[in-house]
Design a protein around this motif. Structure first.
Motif, PDB file in Angstrom:
ATOM      1  N   ILE A   1     -32.304  10.786  -5.029  1.00 55.16           N
ATOM      2  CA  ILE A   1     -30.988  10.370  -5.487  1.00 55.16           C
ATOM      3  C   ILE A   1     -30.852  10.698  -6.972  1.00 55.16           C
ATOM      4  CG2 ILE A   1     -31.752   8.023  -6.030  1.00 55.16           C
ATOM      5  CD1 ILE A   1     -29.009   7.051  -5.038  1.00 55.16           C
ATOM      6  N   THR A   2     -29.680  11.141  -7.382  1.00 49.21           N
ATOM      7  CA  THR A   2     -29.437  11.475  -8.785  1.00 49.21           C
ATOM      8  C   THR A   2     -28.925  10.242  -9.530  1.00 49.21           C
ATOM      9  OG1 THR A   2     -27.127  12.083  -8.464  1.00 49.21           O
ATOM     10  CG2 THR A   2     -28.797  13.803  -8.066  1.00 49.21           C
ATOM     11  N   PRO A   3     -28.992  10.244 -10.863  1.00 50.13           N
ATOM     12  CA  PRO A   3     -28.450   9.113 -11.615  1.00 50.13           C
ATOM     13  C   PRO A   3     -26.984   8.824 -11.291  1.00 50.13           C
ATOM     14  CG  PRO A   3     -29.847  10.409 -13.043  1.00 50.13           C
ATOM     15  CD  PRO A   3     -29.725  11.175 -11.754  1.00 50.13           C
ATOM     16  N   GLN A   4     -26.170   9.859 -11.156  1.00 46.34           N
ATOM     17  CA  GLN A   4     -24.763   9.623 -10.857  1.00 46.34           C
ATOM     18  C   GLN A   4     -24.594   9.015  -9.475  1.00 46.34           C
ATOM     19  OE1 GLN A   4     -22.229   9.861 -13.038  1.00 46.34           O
ATOM     20  NE2 GLN A   4     -20.985   8.920 -11.422  1.00 46.34           N
ATOM     21  N   GLU A   5     -25.372   9.488  -8.524  1.00 45.58           N
ATOM     22  CA  GLU A   5     -25.321   8.912  -7.176  1.00 45.58           C
ATOM     23  C   GLU A   5     -25.792   7.464  -7.196  1.00 45.58           C
ATOM     24  OE1 GLU A   5     -26.099  12.978  -4.533  1.00 45.58           O
ATOM     25  OE2 GLU A   5     -27.788  11.768  -5.238  1.00 45.58           O
ATOM     26  N   LEU A   6     -26.819   7.189  -7.985  1.00 41.68           N
ATOM     27  CA  LEU A   6     -27.309   5.813  -8.088  1.00 41.68           C
ATOM     28  C   LEU A   6     -26.246   4.908  -8.697  1.00 41.68           C
ATOM     29  CD1 LEU A   6     -29.460   3.668  -7.854  1.00 41.68           C
ATOM     30  CD2 LEU A   6     -30.485   4.523  -9.980  1.00 41.68           C
ATOM     31  N   LEU A   7     -25.542   5.394  -9.697  1.00 40.73           N
ATOM     32  CA  LEU A   7     -24.469   4.601 -10.305  1.00 40.73           C
ATOM     33  C   LEU A   7     -23.404   4.256  -9.267  1.00 40.73           C
ATOM     34  CD1 LEU A   7     -23.141   3.327 -12.770  1.00 40.73           C
ATOM     35  CD2 LEU A   7     -22.172   5.574 -13.324  1.00 40.73           C
ATOM     36  N   GLU A   8     -23.032   5.232  -8.442  1.00 39.91           N
ATOM     37  CA  GLU A   8     -22.039   4.965  -7.400  1.00 39.91           C
ATOM     38  C   GLU A   8     -22.571   3.967  -6.378  1.00 39.91           C
ATOM     39  OE1 GLU A   8     -18.873   5.881  -7.454  1.00 39.91           O
ATOM     40  OE2 GLU A   8     -19.425   6.654  -9.439  1.00 39.91           O
ATOM     41  N   GLU A   9     -23.853   4.065  -6.040  1.00 44.96           N
ATOM     42  CA  GLU A   9     -24.456   3.112  -5.102  1.00 44.96           C
ATOM     43  C   GLU A   9     -24.471   1.703  -5.700  1.00 44.96           C
ATOM     44  OE1 GLU A   9     -25.132   3.526  -2.086  1.00 44.96           O
ATOM     45  OE2 GLU A   9     -25.487   5.669  -1.761  1.00 44.96           O
ATOM     46  N   LEU A  10     -24.743   1.609  -6.985  1.00 47.89           N
ATOM     47  CA  LEU A  10     -24.721   0.302  -7.638  1.00 47.89           C
ATOM     48  C   LEU A  10     -23.323  -0.310  -7.601  1.00 47.89           C
ATOM     49  CD1 LEU A  10     -26.998   0.983 -10.742  1.00 47.89           C
ATOM     50  CD2 LEU A  10     -27.467  -0.622  -8.878  1.00 47.89           C
ATOM     51  N   ARG A  11     -22.325   0.514  -7.826  1.00 46.20           N
ATOM     52  CA  ARG A  11     -20.953   0.000  -7.784  1.00 46.20           C
ATOM     53  C   ARG A  11     -20.579  -0.462  -6.386  1.00 46.20           C
ATOM     54  NH1 ARG A  11     -18.811   4.971 -11.605  1.00 46.20           N
ATOM     55  NH2 ARG A  11     -19.055   3.897 -13.617  1.00 46.20           N
ATOM     56  N   ARG A  12     -20.983   0.310  -5.378  1.00 45.21           N
ATOM     57  CA  ARG A  12     -20.705  -0.096  -3.994  1.00 45.21           C
ATOM     58  C   ARG A  12     -21.427  -1.400  -3.648  1.00 45.21           C
ATOM     59  NH1 ARG A  12     -20.075   5.557  -2.780  1.00 45.21           N
ATOM     60  NH2 ARG A  12     -22.337   5.924  -2.785  1.00 45.21           N
ATOM     61  N   ALA A  13     -22.690  -1.478  -4.032  1.00 46.21           N
ATOM     62  CA  ALA A  13     -23.458  -2.685  -3.728  1.00 46.21           C
ATOM     63  C   ALA A  13     -22.872  -3.902  -4.432  1.00 46.21           C
ATOM     64  CB  ALA A  13     -24.911  -2.482  -4.139  1.00 46.21           C
ATOM     65  N   ALA A  14     -22.425  -3.720  -5.672  1.00 51.51           N
ATOM     66  CA  ALA A  14     -21.806  -4.820  -6.406  1.00 51.51           C
ATOM     67  C   ALA A  14     -20.516  -5.264  -5.725  1.00 51.51           C
ATOM     68  CB  ALA A  14     -21.530  -4.409  -7.851  1.00 51.51           C
ATOM     69  N   ASP A  15     -19.744  -4.322  -5.220  1.00 52.89           N
ATOM     70  CA  ASP A  15     -18.520  -4.659  -4.501  1.00 52.89           C
ATOM     71  C   ASP A  15     -18.827  -5.473  -3.245  1.00 52.89           C
ATOM     72  OD1 ASP A  15     -16.876  -3.424  -6.329  1.00 52.89           O
ATOM     73  OD2 ASP A  15     -16.634  -1.573  -5.168  1.00 52.89           O
ATOM     74  N   VAL A  16     -19.899  -5.102  -2.547  1.00 48.95           N
ATOM     75  CA  VAL A  16     -20.287  -5.845  -1.344  1.00 48.95           C
ATOM     76  C   VAL A  16     -20.667  -7.275  -1.709  1.00 48.95           C
ATOM     77  CG1 VAL A  16     -22.058  -6.060   0.453  1.00 48.95           C
ATOM     78  CG2 VAL A  16     -21.000  -3.841   0.003  1.00 48.95           C
ATOM     79  N   VAL A  17     -21.499  -7.433  -2.737  1.00 49.81           N
ATOM     80  CA  VAL A  17     -21.904  -8.770  -3.161  1.00 49.81           C
ATOM     81  C   VAL A  17     -20.688  -9.602  -3.567  1.00 49.81           C
ATOM     82  CG1 VAL A  17     -23.126 -10.067  -4.949  1.00 49.81           C
ATOM     83  CG2 VAL A  17     -24.231  -8.115  -3.844  1.00 49.81           C
ATOM     84  N   ALA A  18     -19.791  -9.000  -4.327  1.00 48.38           N
ATOM     85  CA  ALA A  18     -18.592  -9.726  -4.751  1.00 48.38           C
ATOM     86  C   ALA A  18     -17.739 -10.117  -3.553  1.00 48.38           C
ATOM     87  CB  ALA A  18     -17.790  -8.866  -5.726  1.00 48.38           C
ATOM     88  N   GLY A  19     -17.625  -9.217  -2.575  1.00 50.07           N
ATOM     89  CA  GLY A  19     -16.836  -9.511  -1.390  1.00 50.07           C
ATOM     90  C   GLY A  19     -17.425 -10.645  -0.571  1.00 50.07           C
ATOM     91  N   VAL A  20     -18.741 -10.637  -0.421  1.00 50.02           N
ATOM     92  CA  VAL A  20     -19.408 -11.707   0.328  1.00 50.02           C
ATOM     93  C   VAL A  20     -19.257 -13.031  -0.411  1.00 50.02           C
ATOM     94  CG1 VAL A  20     -21.645 -12.571   1.123  1.00 50.02           C
ATOM     95  CG2 VAL A  20     -21.053 -10.168   1.471  1.00 50.02           C
ATOM     96  N   THR A  21     -19.471 -13.001  -1.713  1.00 53.95           N
ATOM     97  CA  THR A  21     -19.394 -14.219  -2.517  1.00 53.95           C
ATOM     98  C   THR A  21     -17.993 -14.813  -2.491  1.00 53.95           C
ATOM     99  OG1 THR A  21     -21.110 -13.333  -3.964  1.00 53.95           O
ATOM    100  CG2 THR A  21     -19.861 -15.194  -4.789  1.00 53.95           C
ATOM    101  N   ALA A  22     -16.984 -13.963  -2.453  1.00 52.14           N
ATOM    102  CA  ALA A  22     -15.592 -14.435  -2.453  1.00 52.14           C
ATOM    103  C   ALA A  22     -15.258 -15.237  -1.200  1.00 52.14           C
ATOM    104  CB  ALA A  22     -14.641 -13.248  -2.582  1.00 52.14           C
ATOM    105  N   LYS A  23     -15.988 -14.987  -0.124  1.00 51.79           N
ATOM    106  CA  LYS A  23     -15.697 -15.664   1.146  1.00 51.79           C
ATOM    107  C   LYS A  23     -16.467 -16.968   1.332  1.00 51.79           C
ATOM    108  CE  LYS A  23     -14.692 -11.274   3.454  1.00 51.79           C
ATOM    109  NZ  LYS A  23     -15.107 -10.325   4.526  1.00 51.79           N
ATOM    110  N   LEU A  24     -17.426 -17.244   0.452  1.00 54.02           N
ATOM    111  CA  LEU A  24     -18.223 -18.459   0.587  1.00 54.02           C
ATOM    112  C   LEU A  24     -17.415 -19.686   0.173  1.00 54.02           C
ATOM    113  CD1 LEU A  24     -21.635 -17.233  -0.878  1.00 54.02           C
ATOM    114  CD2 LEU A  24     -21.018 -17.497   1.529  1.00 54.02           C
TER     115      LEU A  24
END
Length: 245
Positions: free
Chosen positions: A4-27
Motif C-alpha cells: 500500500i502507498t502512503p496516499q492509499e493509506l491516507l484514504e484508508e484511514l479516512r474511510r476507517a475513521a468514517d466507519v468509526v464515526a458512523g458506528v459511534t453516532a448510532k450508539l
C-alpha cells in the motif's frame, strides 16, 4: 500481496475513521456500559481506547514534524490503561466528542505529510510515520468491529486483510509455517518453521482468526499432511507498548 502507498493509506484511514464515526453516532446511552466483543471491556472502554490511540498517534506525528520524539502513551502501558478506565464510564455524548476530536486531529496530522514526512522517525515500535499510519488503520478497523454493533470482520477489505497477514505473521510460533489459502485467491505463507499447516477459508475469516477475533462466515478449516486438524495456537498479538489488545 500488493504494497500500500502512503496516499492509499491516507484514504484508508479516512474511510476507517468514517466507519468509526458512523458506528459511534448510532450508539445510545445504554450501549456504552454494555459488553463489547473484547472480554472484560464495555463499549465505553473501546471508545475510550479509539480516542486514546488516535490522539497518541497524532502526537507522534506532531512531535516528528518538529524533529522531536515522545512516548506513545504518557506513562506507557499502565498510563494507557489508566486513561481508558477513567474515560470508559463517560456518557455517549462525551465519547462521541472525544472520538470525533481525536480522529480529526489524527487525520489532520496524516493529511499534512509530504513524502519525507511519512518516513520521519517515531518512537512507536522504533519505526516511521508510515508504520504509525498502518497501526492506526488496524486500530480503527478492528475496534469498529469490537464495538459489537453488527459490523463484523466480513466487512474488512482485501487490502486490510492482506496487511494483517503480513503484520500478524509474528503470531506464528517458532518451528511452524502457516499456508493461508483464502477462497479464490493465491496462497500466502507466513512463518518459517518446518511444521506446515494449511488454513483454508474466506479471506476475512482467516484475517479475523489471525487477529484473535471471531470469524463470522464459518469457513475456516485447517489441514496438515492432507488431514483435518485443529486450528493452531497463535502467539500473543505483537504489542507496541508493550502490551496491546
Amino acid at each position: 500481496m500488493t504494497e500500500i502507498t502512503p496516499q492509499e493509506l491516507l484514504e484508508e484511514l479516512r474511510r476507517a475513521a468514517d466507519v468509526v464515526a458512523g458506528v459511534t453516532a448510532k450508539l445510545t446511552e445504554r450501549d456504552v456500559p454494555a459488553p463489547s466483543e473484547l472480554p472484560g471491556w464495555t463499549r465505553g472502554h473501546v471508545l475510550a481506547h479509539i480516542a486514546g490511540i488516535a490522539n497518541a498517534m497524532a502526537r507522534q506525528l506532531e512531535f516528528a514534524a518538529r524533529g522531536e520524539s515522545t512516548e506513545l502513551y504518557d506513562g506507557g502501558f499502565e498510563g494507557r490503561t489508566r486513561a481508558i478506565e477513567m474515560a470508559a464510564g463517560h456518557g455517549i455524548e462525551e465519547h462521541r466528542a472525544d472520538v470525533e476530536t481525536a480522529l480529526e486531529r489524527a487525520l489532520r496530522a496524516f493529511g499534512a505529510l509530504d513524502a519525507a514526512g511519512w518516513q520521519a522517525r517515531i518512537t512507536y515500535r522504533g519505526g516511521v510515520v508510515f508504520d504509525g499510519g498502518l497501526a492506526l488503520w488496524r486500530e480503527l478497523v478492528i475496534h469498529a468491529t469490537d464495538l459489537g454493533t453488527g459490523r463484523g470482520p466480513e466487512t474488512w477489505s482485501r487490502p486490510f486483510c492482506e496487511h494483517l497477514f503480513d503484520f500478524l505473521a509474528a503470531r506464528v510460533p517458532a518451528g511452524e509455517r502457516l499456508v493461508l489459502q483464502p477462497l479464490g485467491l493465491p496462497p500466502v505463507a507466513i512463518g518459517t518453521g518446518g511444521k506446515s499447516t494449511v488454513i483454508n477459508g474466506m479471506l476475512t475469516d482467516i484475517a479475523a482468526w489471525l487477529a484473535g477475533r471471531n470469524p463470522t462466515l464459518g469457513s475456516l478449516r485447517a489441514t496438515a499432511a492432507a488431514d483435518g486438524v485443529d486450528l493452531p495456537e497463535l502467539l500473543p498479538w505483537p504489542a507496541g507498548v508493550p502490551v496491546d489488545r
